[in-house]
Write a protein that holds these residues in place. Structure first.
Motif, PDB file in Angstrom:
ATOM      1  N   GLU A   1      60.823  42.919  91.410  1.00 38.53           N
ATOM      2  CA  GLU A   1      61.065  42.482  90.039  1.00 38.53           C
ATOM      3  C   GLU A   1      62.470  41.922  89.845  1.00 38.53           C
ATOM      4  OE1 GLU A   1      58.843  42.333  87.400  1.00 38.53           O
ATOM      5  OE2 GLU A   1      57.527  42.589  89.123  1.00 38.53           O
ATOM      6  N   LEU A   2      63.440  42.408  90.590  1.00 37.01           N
ATOM      7  CA  LEU A   2      64.804  41.891  90.461  1.00 37.01           C
ATOM      8  C   LEU A   2      64.933  40.465  90.955  1.00 37.01           C
ATOM      9  CD1 LEU A   2      66.976  44.990  91.490  1.00 37.01           C
ATOM     10  CD2 LEU A   2      66.754  43.969  89.210  1.00 37.01           C
ATOM     11  N   ASN A   3      63.988  40.015  91.772  1.00 36.18           N
ATOM     12  CA  ASN A   3      64.056  38.684  92.354  1.00 36.18           C
ATOM     13  C   ASN A   3      62.998  37.745  91.776  1.00 36.18           C
ATOM     14  OD1 ASN A   3      66.205  39.068  94.432  1.00 36.18           O
ATOM     15  ND2 ASN A   3      64.781  40.616  95.175  1.00 36.18           N
ATOM     16  N   ARG A   4      62.544  38.042  90.560  1.00 37.46           N
ATOM     17  CA  ARG A   4      61.568  37.193  89.893  1.00 37.46           C
ATOM     18  C   ARG A   4      62.168  36.631  88.616  1.00 37.46           C
ATOM     19  NH1 ARG A   4      56.028  40.000  88.746  1.00 37.46           N
ATOM     20  NH2 ARG A   4      55.571  37.830  88.190  1.00 37.46           N
ATOM     21  N   THR A   5      61.642  35.493  88.203  1.00 32.57           N
ATOM     22  CA  THR A   5      62.028  34.929  86.913  1.00 32.57           C
ATOM     23  C   THR A   5      61.083  35.409  85.819  1.00 32.57           C
ATOM     24  OG1 THR A   5      62.973  32.970  87.945  1.00 32.57           O
ATOM     25  CG2 THR A   5      62.363  32.802  85.627  1.00 32.57           C
ATOM     26  N   ASN A   6      59.769  35.336  86.060  1.00 32.48           N
ATOM     27  CA  ASN A   6      58.776  35.814  85.103  1.00 32.48           C
ATOM     28  C   ASN A   6      58.438  37.261  85.450  1.00 32.48           C
ATOM     29  OD1 ASN A   6      57.892  33.303  83.462  1.00 32.48           O
ATOM     30  ND2 ASN A   6      57.979  32.615  85.598  1.00 32.48           N
ATOM     31  N   HIS A   7      59.157  38.178  84.817  1.00 30.08           N
ATOM     32  CA  HIS A   7      59.069  39.571  85.186  1.00 30.08           C
ATOM     33  C   HIS A   7      57.773  40.206  84.692  1.00 30.08           C
ATOM     34  CE1 HIS A   7      63.339  39.456  86.201  1.00 30.08           C
ATOM     35  NE2 HIS A   7      63.558  38.877  85.034  1.00 30.08           N
ATOM     36  N   LEU A   8      57.245  41.121  85.485  1.00 25.02           N
ATOM     37  CA  LEU A   8      56.291  42.086  84.960  1.00 25.02           C
ATOM     38  C   LEU A   8      57.055  43.132  84.149  1.00 25.02           C
ATOM     39  CD1 LEU A   8      53.400  43.316  84.892  1.00 25.02           C
ATOM     40  CD2 LEU A   8      54.051  44.637  86.921  1.00 25.02           C
ATOM     41  N   ILE A   9      58.177  43.585  84.689  1.00 24.09           N
ATOM     42  CA  ILE A   9      59.070  44.541  84.023  1.00 24.09           C
ATOM     43  C   ILE A   9      60.495  44.048  84.222  1.00 24.09           C
ATOM     44  CG2 ILE A   9      59.841  46.941  83.933  1.00 24.09           C
ATOM     45  CD1 ILE A   9      57.195  47.656  85.381  1.00 24.09           C
ATOM     46  N   ASP A  10      61.253  43.977  83.157  1.00 24.80           N
ATOM     47  CA  ASP A  10      62.644  43.533  83.250  1.00 24.80           C
ATOM     48  C   ASP A  10      63.519  44.737  83.594  1.00 24.80           C
ATOM     49  OD1 ASP A  10      65.160  42.494  83.040  1.00 24.80           O
ATOM     50  OD2 ASP A  10      64.730  41.287  81.275  1.00 24.80           O
ATOM     51  N   ILE A  11      63.809  44.902  84.882  1.00 21.45           N
ATOM     52  CA  ILE A  11      64.565  46.063  85.342  1.00 21.45           C
ATOM     53  C   ILE A  11      65.984  46.052  84.783  1.00 21.45           C
ATOM     54  CG2 ILE A  11      65.385  47.305  87.373  1.00 21.45           C
ATOM     55  CD1 ILE A  11      62.370  47.342  87.056  1.00 21.45           C
ATOM     56  N   ARG A  12      66.595  44.872  84.699  1.00 13.62           N
ATOM     57  CA  ARG A  12      67.976  44.799  84.203  1.00 13.62           C
ATOM     58  C   ARG A  12      68.067  45.268  82.751  1.00 13.62           C
ATOM     59  NH1 ARG A  12      67.326  40.371  87.591  1.00 13.62           N
ATOM     60  NH2 ARG A  12      68.837  40.279  89.308  1.00 13.62           N
ATOM     61  N   TRP A  13      67.071  44.932  81.948  1.00 16.57           N
ATOM     62  CA  TRP A  13      67.081  45.386  80.562  1.00 16.57           C
ATOM     63  C   TRP A  13      66.845  46.894  80.485  1.00 16.57           C
ATOM     64  CZ3 TRP A  13      62.970  47.090  77.211  1.00 16.57           C
ATOM     65  CH2 TRP A  13      63.354  47.189  75.863  1.00 16.57           C
ATOM     66  N   ILE A  14      65.983  47.409  81.355  1.00 15.87           N
ATOM     67  CA  ILE A  14      65.682  48.840  81.329  1.00 15.87           C
ATOM     68  C   ILE A  14      66.902  49.678  81.690  1.00 15.87           C
ATOM     69  CG2 ILE A  14      64.387  50.630  82.574  1.00 15.87           C
ATOM     70  CD1 ILE A  14      61.988  48.827  82.554  1.00 15.87           C
ATOM     71  N   VAL A  15      67.732  49.191  82.632  1.00 19.19           N
ATOM     72  CA  VAL A  15      68.908  49.972  83.048  1.00 19.19           C
ATOM     73  C   VAL A  15      70.138  49.653  82.203  1.00 19.19           C
ATOM     74  CG1 VAL A  15      68.053  50.182  85.406  1.00 19.19           C
ATOM     75  CG2 VAL A  15      69.561  48.272  84.814  1.00 19.19           C
TER      76      VAL A  15
END
Length: 570
Positions: free
Chosen positions: A292-306
């Motif tokens: 997910e950290l290496n995608r543009t169209n996220h299934l889950i936005d990890i950066r926003w979650i952390v």
């Protein structure tokens, strides 16, 4: 924190980020110039609105009872399937393994294939899974059917939410619809314990499954008679990489769920497979995060979650979910140790149901007139008082002595969650529609896995403290003590009619005294656990007060922003 998570626009590729794979880049679809305007809200006739609210209640109880009827009757179901307690607990693990992660996939499935199709197919799958429960005859078949039930039940809780929100205008969905929906979901656990004794007296295990099938058919009729409106047009939102990410997420969350359910039964450090399964789960979640950290169209936005605000929100939900484990694992466990069964605790669970309903009603008015922080402060204070009242339990305590304390905790639980969820949901909407799924993951993790974590930690703490108190009590049970010798003789005297040998009578008396010491050690362990819950709630309340003071101090020290001069007319 990257700039991607700090903007309100759709997530774009970052400078310096790892380039997308060829197939992922090929999946990126151009975004429309403007989102379609949602249709205006049309008020329902009161009778139809009441029908949707009743459908929400039926769906919530159908899903909740399907899960909790088994959980609440593990000791009674062992004989029906020929299993030990540890083996019967595998039914709970089989149900939770797929259930804890499916909500993530369901959001995109619903958006791509339409809400109507989603509702109809989901309820049909649930009916089939419930019908298979009628054919359970042993542990193997029970585990297979419970696994399928865990898959089929996950959409039903979502439908319960949607049906409750349907009749309310947008301005009232969070204030009224959300508290009622969460209250409906909370009612299933105590209600399962209230109705279980009567059902088991009729036909044993199959009475529970028959009720589940009957509720499923009622829910099926309601879903087909009361269609949900589609808030937005269908869109192709599922991509190939989503399937890969979700597969790792499902394996990771499912493995962790199994460990949390079974860890304290097989004991954490004595079953090597528990450690291997936990390591596998963590590895799967790590792989999902890397994808997910290496995608543009996220299934889950990890950066926003952390990000700090989301982590703070998740910590609040997780802590309170663990605090509420006192009600699901505390009082029922204590009375089970004291030899009471569900039919002797019907009054207690009825009080819990009433407290939950009262808390939900109070929350509706509190969300209108009070702030989220004020509601949370009040709820935590109520939990502290209720838990401290429970710390005075003895081996003579009965459910009637816990009516007030458990009712208070149920009231606080229904009062706490809706404001927190509403605030997080509004924050996710403000960031953009693509953040809703990330918010669902945060909420799912704190509630499903958080609940399992709370029960696991609560049960483990009780076991450790019971061994501690038992060792201290046994140290003082010396046969050279006249009081101990007299007590053994009194207890052994109960066998005088069947055992004429005085030595054997004393041996049986010693066994009975050991059982009494174990019972008292368990009561002391539960009192320690109740005190731990009170301390956790007090720590959360202190942190909340410090956070409020910090925000007030920062606002006072921040210089006021000078007003911009008005632009003169040309």
């Amino acid at each position: 924190m990257s700039s991607v998570s700090q903007t309100n626009r759709p997530v774009q590729a970052e400078a310096g980020a790892v380039p997308l794979a060829a197939e992922e880049a090929a999946e990126v679809e151009p975004q429309p110039a403007a989102a379609p305007t949602p249709p205006p809200f049309v008020p329902m006739h009161p009778a139809r609105a009441a029908s949707y609210m009743l459908a929400s209640l039926i769906l919530a109880l159908t899903q909740g009872l399907g899960m909790n009827l088994i959980n609440a009757n593990i000791p009674q179901l062992q004989g029906a399937i020929g299993a030990t307690t540890n083996e019967a607990t595998w039914m709970v693990a089989a149900y939770m393994a797929p259930n804890v992660s499916l909500a993530v996939a369901l959001i995109k499935i619903r958006n791509q294939y339409g809400l109507r199709n989603f509702a109809e197919i989901s309820i049909l799958g649930f009916v089939v899974a419930c019908f298979l429960n009628l054919f359970i005859s042993d542990l193997s078949s029970a585990m297979v059917v419970r696994f399928m039930s865990g898959i089929a039940a996950s959409p039903i809780s979502s439908l319960g939410f949607l049906y409750m929100l349907e009749p309310f205008p947008p301005a009232k969905k969070m204030q009224i619809g959300l508290p009622i929906a969460l209250t409906n979901i909370s009612l299933a656990a105590p209600l399962a314990r209230v109705i279980s004794p009567g059902l088991l007296d009729i036909q044993g295990f199959h009475s529970l499954t028959t009720l589940e099938v009957a509720l499923a058919f009622v829910a099926l009729c309601l879903v087909y008679l009361l269609p949900l409106s589609q808030p937005q047009p269908r869109a192709k939102v599922i991509r190939k990489t989503d399937l890969i990410s979700y597969a790792f997420l499902a394996m990771g969350f499912g493995s962790v769920a199994v460990v949390l359910v079974l860890g304290r039964f097989y004991w954490w450090f004595e079953a090597p497979w528990l450690g291997a399964l936990l390591a596998f789960g963590i590895a799967c979640v790590t792989v999902m995060v890397a994808i997910e950290l290496n995608r543009t169209n996220h299934l889950i936005d990890i950066r926003w979650i952390v990000s700090p605000p989301v982590l703070h929100f998740a910590a609040v939900l997780l802590l309170f979910r663990m605090v509420l484990s006192e009600q699901t694992s505390g009082a029922p466990g204590l009375f089970q140790v004291l030899g009471l069964t569900n039919n002797q605790m019907t009054g207690l669970y009825t009080v819990i149901i009433c407290g939950t309903i009262l808390g939900g009603i109070t929350c509706i008015f509190a969300m209108r007139f009070s702030t989220e922080r004020a509601i949370h402060m009040f709820a935590l204070t109520v939990v502290i008082i209720g838990s401290l009242m429970d710390t005075q339990s003895t081996s003579l305590t009965r459910p009637e002595q816990m009516y007030l304390s458990q009712g208070m905790i149920a009231f606080a639980g229904a009062l706490f969650l809706p404001p927190a969820m509403a605030r997080g949901f509004v924050a996710a909407i403000a960031k953009g529609p693509q953040y809703i799924l990330s918010f669902i993951v945060v909420f799912l993790t704190t509630q499903s896995l958080g609940g399992l974590l709370g029960s696991a930690l609560f049960g483990t703490f009780i076991t450790i403290r019971e061994k501690y108190h038992s060792s201290i009590l046994v140290e003082h049970l010396s046969l050279t003590d006249p009081l101990v010798a007299q007590r053994i003789a009194q207890l052994g005297g109960a066998y005088a009619r069947t055992l004429t040998d005085r030595v054997l009578q004393n041996a049986e008396g010693a066994v009975l005294l050991s059982r009494q010491a174990t019972r008292e050690a368990n009561v002391l362990a539960y009192n320690d656990a109740f005190m731990l819950i009170a301390c956790l709630a007090a720590a959360a309340l202190t942190a909340l007060l410090l956070h409020i003071a910090y925000d007030a101090l920062r606002a006072r020290m921040t210089p006021p922003v000078a007003a911009e001069p008005a632009v003169a007319a040309a």
